[in-house]
Design a protein around this motif. Structure first.
Motif, PDB file in Angstrom:
ATOM      1  N   MET A 123      64.672  66.459  85.322  1.00 12.81           N
ATOM      2  CA  MET A 123      65.841  66.828  84.526  1.00 12.81           C
ATOM      3  C   MET A 123      65.445  67.014  83.058  1.00 12.81           C
ATOM      4  O   MET A 123      64.963  66.082  82.415  1.00 12.81           O
ATOM      5  N   ARG A 124      65.623  68.218  82.530  1.00 11.74           N
ATOM      6  CA  ARG A 124      65.271  68.500  81.149  1.00 11.74           C
ATOM      7  C   ARG A 124      66.297  67.950  80.172  1.00 11.74           C
ATOM      8  O   ARG A 124      65.964  67.599  79.045  1.00 11.74           O
ATOM      9  N   ARG A 125      67.543  67.909  80.588  1.00 19.10           N
ATOM     10  CA  ARG A 125      68.593  67.408  79.705  1.00 19.10           C
ATOM     11  C   ARG A 125      68.567  65.888  79.716  1.00 19.10           C
ATOM     12  O   ARG A 125      68.884  65.249  80.715  1.00 19.10           O
ATOM     13  N   ARG A 126      68.203  65.324  78.579  1.00 20.09           N
ATOM     14  CA  ARG A 126      67.966  63.890  78.505  1.00 20.09           C
ATOM     15  C   ARG A 126      69.186  63.070  78.897  1.00 20.09           C
ATOM     16  O   ARG A 126      69.062  62.033  79.539  1.00 20.09           O
ATOM     17  N   LEU A 147      71.340  63.536  81.074  1.00 13.78           N
ATOM     18  CA  LEU A 147      71.591  63.482  82.509  1.00 13.78           C
ATOM     19  C   LEU A 147      70.537  62.676  83.270  1.00 13.78           C
ATOM     20  O   LEU A 147      70.713  62.406  84.461  1.00 13.78           O
ATOM     21  N   VAL A 148      69.462  62.285  82.583  1.00  9.53           N
ATOM     22  CA  VAL A 148      68.389  61.542  83.252  1.00  9.53           C
ATOM     23  C   VAL A 148      68.900  60.240  83.887  1.00  9.53           C
ATOM     24  O   VAL A 148      68.546  59.938  85.036  1.00  9.53           O
ATOM     25  N   PRO A 149      69.733  59.430  83.212  1.00 12.78           N
ATOM     26  CA  PRO A 149      70.219  58.202  83.856  1.00 12.78           C
ATOM     27  C   PRO A 149      70.998  58.468  85.137  1.00 12.78           C
ATOM     28  O   PRO A 149      70.912  57.695  86.098  1.00 12.78           O
ATOM     29  N   GLY A 150      71.755  59.561  85.159  1.00 15.65           N
ATOM     30  CA  GLY A 150      72.506  59.897  86.369  1.00 15.65           C
ATOM     31  C   GLY A 150      71.591  60.256  87.524  1.00 15.65           C
ATOM     32  O   GLY A 150      71.850  59.876  88.671  1.00 15.65           O
ATOM     33  N   LEU A 151      70.508  60.973  87.226  1.00 13.32           N
ATOM     34  CA  LEU A 151      69.553  61.323  88.276  1.00 13.32           C
ATOM     35  C   LEU A 151      68.802  60.082  88.740  1.00 13.32           C
ATOM     36  O   LEU A 151      68.540  59.908  89.927  1.00 13.32           O
ATOM     37  N   TYR A 152      68.435  59.208  87.800  1.00 10.61           N
ATOM     38  CA  TYR A 152      67.783  57.934  88.147  1.00 10.61           C
ATOM     39  C   TYR A 152      68.674  57.114  89.076  1.00 10.61           C
ATOM     40  O   TYR A 152      68.190  56.432  89.991  1.00 10.61           O
ATOM     41  N   ILE A 183      75.257  57.585  83.452  1.00 12.52           N
ATOM     42  CA  ILE A 183      75.222  58.607  82.402  1.00 12.52           C
ATOM     43  C   ILE A 183      75.984  58.131  81.167  1.00 12.52           C
ATOM     44  O   ILE A 183      75.483  58.205  80.037  1.00 12.52           O
ATOM     45  N   VAL A 184      77.191  57.620  81.377  1.00 15.31           N
ATOM     46  CA  VAL A 184      78.036  57.229  80.251  1.00 15.31           C
ATOM     47  C   VAL A 184      77.503  55.972  79.566  1.00 15.31           C
ATOM     48  O   VAL A 184      77.394  55.917  78.330  1.00 15.31           O
ATOM     49  N   LEU A 185      77.156  54.944  80.330  1.00 11.53           N
ATOM     50  CA  LEU A 185      76.731  53.690  79.726  1.00 11.53           C
ATOM     51  C   LEU A 185      75.414  53.829  78.962  1.00 11.53           C
ATOM     52  O   LEU A 185      75.276  53.295  77.850  1.00 11.53           O
ATOM     53  N   PHE A 186      74.457  54.552  79.534  1.00 13.52           N
ATOM     54  CA  PHE A 186      73.190  54.704  78.815  1.00 13.52           C
ATOM     55  C   PHE A 186      73.336  55.618  77.594  1.00 13.52           C
ATOM     56  O   PHE A 186      72.604  55.466  76.616  1.00 13.52           O
ATOM     57  N   ALA A 187      74.289  56.536  77.630  1.00  8.51           N
ATOM     58  CA  ALA A 187      74.581  57.333  76.436  1.00  8.51           C
ATOM     59  C   ALA A 187      75.132  56.439  75.326  1.00  8.51           C
ATOM     60  O   ALA A 187      74.779  56.591  74.154  1.00  8.51           O
TER      61      ALA A 187
END
Length: 426
Positions: free
Chosen positions: A90-93, A95-100, A157-161
């Protein structure tokens, strides 16, 4: 009008004897209570106590098993490898937590699956509470897994943001985010999630429905829709609930309640559920759990950085790294276990308020007492005071029966002690 109903309920709760002491001075509350408690004796009571007391240990074992899984993810480097994969993919940083979250949810679900099968299926079957086959149970479990996969991705996604953006105060904003997720879940679940597991139909026209509608109308509660769920395909338990917030609030009873109880019991239970609605317990619970989230997130925010710093082999870069999820969840689960009695007490207080409201609204003290005894199939009927505070998220059956009999003495002219029929019949 709703405010008046609340004040009336509070007044009756605070001083019932002063208002109604002269109605039945000769009515023996203790004897009336014993008449109901005597319905549960011998092997049936031993089975009920064994089931409920065994449940005291489940949260501890669940926390320990989760801790083993989280530590294994960290110590093996699997959490870091899943993070690396998500970053490459995932290039968009943001969105990385959501993919993880996707492989993380898969791995943790598989690792805890044997425990889930035991607690949710084998144990329920062992005590005669499960009506499903394993295949049917597994299908529902797969549905729950799919929902969890989506929700975990969104939440990560939300919490890590929030953690990235607010390095020092993320615990404060994160607790608000969690409360928002809970509120949205309460809004959405009755309409979009619950129907994935059960079929909901309108309670058909009948004298019973007329009685429920009359109780609702007397307390200014919308009663255009009264729903029945087909819970009997899954469980033997009788139940009803108020769910949703705002436009999705609804009162639902399951078909076991209709099949296994008498009309006066159903009306008594529905009066209790109406109490949750009138007393705004959904919103009060969200508010109370926001405070719990604040405490939990604060502790995690202070403990997690030092724990990560002490274990460089985990390859976790910091609290804002998705690979830190097992650390955060490990600490949160331990805090949650410690706070279990607090959570139980908050819920139990609301349930007690709903009990009092329901007795005033439905005016069926014997119906409510009989229902309390039916619930003893899976709830210990007579715990000690400390035991009830620590482990019960509802008032004990004995307390509910006694409260019902006290209400009967205070409010029913000419009240007499009822010798109730067996629990397994109407």
């Amino acid at each position: 009008m709703r405010k008046a109903a609340i004040l009336a309920c509070i007044g009756l709760a605070a001083c019932p004897l002063a208002a109604h002491a002269a109605v039945n001075p000769g009515f023996d509350v203790d004897a009336a209570t014993r008449a109901y408690l005597n319905l549960l004796q011998g092997p049936a009571r031993a089975k009920s106590d064994a089931y409920f007391e065994g449940g005291y240990w489940l949260p501890l074992w669940s926390t320990l098993i989760g801790a083993v899984v989280f530590v294994a993810l960290l110590a093996s480097g699997l959490s870091a490898r899943m993070r690396d994969w998500a970053e490459r993919t995932m290039r968009r940083r943001w969105l990385v937590p959501g993919l993880y979250a996707l492989p993380f949810t898969v791995v943790t679900t598989i690792a805890t699956l044997p425990w889930s099968i035991y607690t949710d299926f084998v144990r329920e079957k062992q005590y005669g509470l499960m009506n499903q086959t394993f295949a049917a149970w597994a299908l529902d479990a797969v549905k729950s897994f799919g929902i969890g996969l989506i929700l975990n991705a969104l939440l990560f996604i939300v919490l890590f943001a929030v953690i990235r953006r607010f390095r020092r105060t993320w615990w404060l904003i994160g607790s608000a985010v969690m409360s928002l997720f809970v509120a949205i879940g309460a809004l959405v679940a009755p309409v979009f999630i619950a129907p994935l597991f059960n079929t909901y139909t309108e309670l058909p026209a009948s004298p019973l429905r007329d009685r429920i509608v009359a109780v609702a109308a007397a307390n200014h509660i919308p009663s255009e829709h009264i729903y029945v769920s087909d819970a009997s395909r899954q469980t033997k338990r009788i139940s009803a609930n108020v769910s949703g917030v705002g436009p999705t609030i609804r009162i639902t009873l399951n078909d076991n309640l209709l099949k296994r109880t008498a009309p006066e019991e159903v009306v008594a239970v529905m009066g209790h559920e109406m109490g949750h609605y009138v007393l705004n317990h959904v919103w009060k619970l969200i508010g109370a759990f926001t405070i719990i989230f604040l405490l939990l997130f604060f502790v995690v925010s202070r403990a997690a950085p030092s724990l990560i710093a002490r274990h460089p082999r985990w390859r976790v870069r910091g609290v804002a790294d998705p690979a830190a999820a097992p650390v955060l969840l490990l600490l949160a689960s331990i805090c949650g276990l410690i706070l279990t009695p607090v959570q139980n007490s908050i819920i139990r207080h609301n349930e007690t308020e709903a009990d009092i409201f329901g007795l005033d609204a439905a005016r069926e003290p014997d119906g409510f007492a009989k229902t309390a005894m039916r619930l003893s199939e899976y709830r210990k009927i007579s715990p000690g005071p400390v035991e009830e505070i620590l482990f019960f998220d509802h008032p004990s059956g004995e307390n509910r029966v006694r409260r019902s009999m006290q209400w009967k003495k205070d409010h029913v002219p000419g009240a007499t002690i009822v010798i109730p029929g067996p629990i397994d019949g109407k």
